[in-house]
Motif scaffolding. Structure first.
Motif, short mmCIF file in Angstrom:
data_model
loop_
_atom_site.label_atom_id
_atom_site.label_comp_id
_atom_site.label_asym_id
_atom_site.label_seq_id
_atom_site.Cartn_x
_atom_site.Cartn_y
_atom_site.Cartn_z
N VAL A 1 0.87 -1.17 0.00
CA VAL A 1 0.00 0.00 0.00
C VAL A 1 0.91 1.22 0.00
O VAL A 1 1.69 1.43 0.93
N VAL B 1 1.19 5.39 -0.15
CA VAL B 1 0.40 6.60 0.07
C VAL B 1 1.21 7.82 -0.34
O VAL B 1 2.42 7.91 -0.11
N LEU C 1 0.25 9.87 -7.77
CA LEU C 1 -0.76 8.81 -7.67
C LEU C 1 -1.14 8.29 -9.04
O LEU C 1 -1.22 7.07 -9.25
N SER D 1 -0.28 4.41 -10.09
CA SER D 1 -1.40 3.50 -10.35
C SER D 1 -1.34 2.97 -11.77
O SER D 1 -1.61 1.78 -12.01
N SER E 1 -1.43 -4.64 -10.15
CA SER E 1 -2.48 -3.96 -9.40
C SER E 1 -3.02 -4.80 -8.25
O SER E 1 -3.56 -4.27 -7.28
N GLU F 1 -1.22 -1.27 -4.38
CA GLU F 1 -2.32 -0.31 -4.33
C GLU F 1 -1.78 1.04 -3.90
O GLU F 1 -1.11 1.15 -2.87
N ARG G 1 -2.61 5.12 -3.00
CA ARG G 1 -3.70 5.94 -2.50
C ARG G 1 -3.27 7.40 -2.33
O ARG G 1 -2.12 7.68 -2.00
N GLN H 1 -3.48 9.74 0.17
CA GLN H 1 -3.80 9.62 1.59
C GLN H 1 -2.64 10.11 2.45
O GLN H 1 -1.49 9.83 2.16
N THR I 1 -3.81 6.45 7.56
CA THR I 1 -3.62 5.08 7.07
C THR I 1 -3.82 4.08 8.21
O THR I 1 -3.23 4.22 9.28
#
Length: 429
Positions: A202, A204, A211, A215, A224, A228, A230, A232, A237
């Protein structure tokens, strides 16, 4: 010529061959005449006065706005000569000490990086055109200190070595470990861990541009399901995570938020987890961010002393298990960036304008010289929550780096399918 500026240079420049052509066209010389001659031409008395009173901000600002030009040598040559002479005593003049003390007293206000302000600061720098970063970064867009295993390593080789070096310290020893990448950039570190170690990552970031790129890269690589990304803040988190990695993000936390940062990491890291923090640092006591960089490049940024990091992490129950200080590696990284940027400067000018190019040139040259002759280094700090989480000798790091070199040579699909199986087979052999 401005008397204060002349007085300052009389006491600063001892070696080298440095000249200033003042606003009246008169030439003034300093140094012992050794080395490459460098000279600058100031175009107005107002610029001379501004630089004399506040050089840490106004020298870069004057160059950016065309207040002076380098007429012999390059901007890098000028800054190298100044920093070589200054050492760690660039603020020894009384009026400069006053300015720096005022900035030090106000740093908690300047670095009040609440979630809203942190996002604004990130957008200021990281949401610039992706085309700009493509001009000077490596193909993986690693925008942090590389790791030069050999003096002749290319930037691409050194950035790959950095990711490998960090991954080895994370000790990801089984498939499907959950890894948090705080400040994931354009995804390079997270994708490396997902691709080569079958980690569930993950990442952030507070940058829309980063981002989108991260992605898209995960999708294009078929990762994918494991990577992941984000938009954020790390403070929002949720865990738990087996591993936490943060590369080149801690500089944006702000000194007033160090306890909150480590408290959050401690809260979401599993009891047998490992954290690796890679950050620019200073080997001197706590100080100030360069005024030009703080205003134009990284608003809200701060380069910590090791003592500041340690105090905050200790208060939150994080156990320091390994410290490595990378010296000169960032200077070499910046040299590659600066040379690449200058070779494609006209393309940058087409994206922005001349003032932007001069600002960026000053930022890269000043940063490189600071890592060569001032107090800047890079810290790689490994943390756990339990003393027995990792092997008690460092050999596992070099062993893992060797194993990762072999994994990197495999196709991404094969690596994702059997990364753990490869480790088991190698152990059996």
């Amino acid at each position: 010529m401005n008397r204060i500026l002349k007085y300052y240079l009389d006491h600063l420049i001892v070696t080298g061959d440095f000249s200033i052509i003042d606003a009246d066209g008169n030439r003034h010389n300093w140094g012992d005449g050794t080395g490459k001659p460098v000279a600058v031409h100031f175009h107005s008395r107002a610029v001379e006065r501004a630089v004399a009173l506040n050089p840490s901000l106004k020298f870069g600002e004057a160059y950016m706005n065309g207040g002076f030009d380098v007429v012999e040598g390059s901007l890098y040559d000028v800054l190298a000569l100044i920093f070589e002479n200054a050492g760690n005593h660039a603020t020894d003049r009384a009026w400069m000490r006053v300015i720096e003390r005022l900035r030090l007293a106000a740093r908690r206000i300047i670095q009040n990086n609440t979630p809203k302000r942190a996002r604004s600061n990130v957008k200021h720098h990281y949401d610039l055109s992706g085309e700009l970063y493509d001009l000077f970064l490596d193909e993986d867009r690693q925008y942090s200190c590389a790791y030069f295993e050999r003096p002749d390593a290319t930037l691409e080789e050194a950035q790959l070595a950095k990711k490998r070096h960090i991954a080895a310290k994370l000790s990801i020893d089984r498939k499907d470990m959950r890894v948090l990448d705080i400040g994931c950039g354009w995804g390079g570190m997270g994708l490396y861990l997902a691709r080569n170690l079958s980690a569930n990552v993950v990442g952030v970031t507070l940058s829309d541009e980063q981002l989108a790129v991260a992605s898209r890269r995960a999708k294009d690589e078929g990762l994918s399901d494991r990577a992941e990304f984000r938009l954020q803040d790390y403070r929002q988190t949720e865990g738990p995570f087996d591993r936490i990695v943060s590369v080149g993000m801690f500089e944006h936390v702000g000194v007033g938020f160090y306890d909150e940062y480590f408290a959050r990491c401690a809260n979401i890291l599993k009891g047998d987890g490992v954290m690796l923090l890679h950050t620019i640092g200073r080997y001197d006591p706590p100080g100030n961010t360069n005024a030009f960089v703080a205003k134009y490049i990284f608003p809200g940024g701060y380069i910590p002393a090791l003592s500041e990091i340690m105090a905050a992490s200790e208060r939150q129950g994080m156990i320091i298990t390994d410290i490595e200080v990378l010296r000169i590696h960032y200077a070499e990284t910046l040299r590659h960036w600066r040379e690449r940027f200058m070779s494609r400067r006209e393309e940058a000018k087409a994206l922005y304008d001349e003032a932007f190019c001069r600002m960026w040139e000053f930022y890269l040259a000043a940063s490189e010289t600071a890592f060569r002759w001032q107090d800047l280094v890079v810290f790689q700090l490994q943390f756990t929550k339990s003393l027995d989480t990792l092997p008690i000798t460092r050999g596992y790091m070099s062993d893992e780096e060797e194993r990762l070199r072999r994994l990197e040579a495999r196709t991404p699909t094969a690596v994702r399918e059997d990364a753990t199986d490869v480790r088991e087979c190698e152990a059996a052999e």
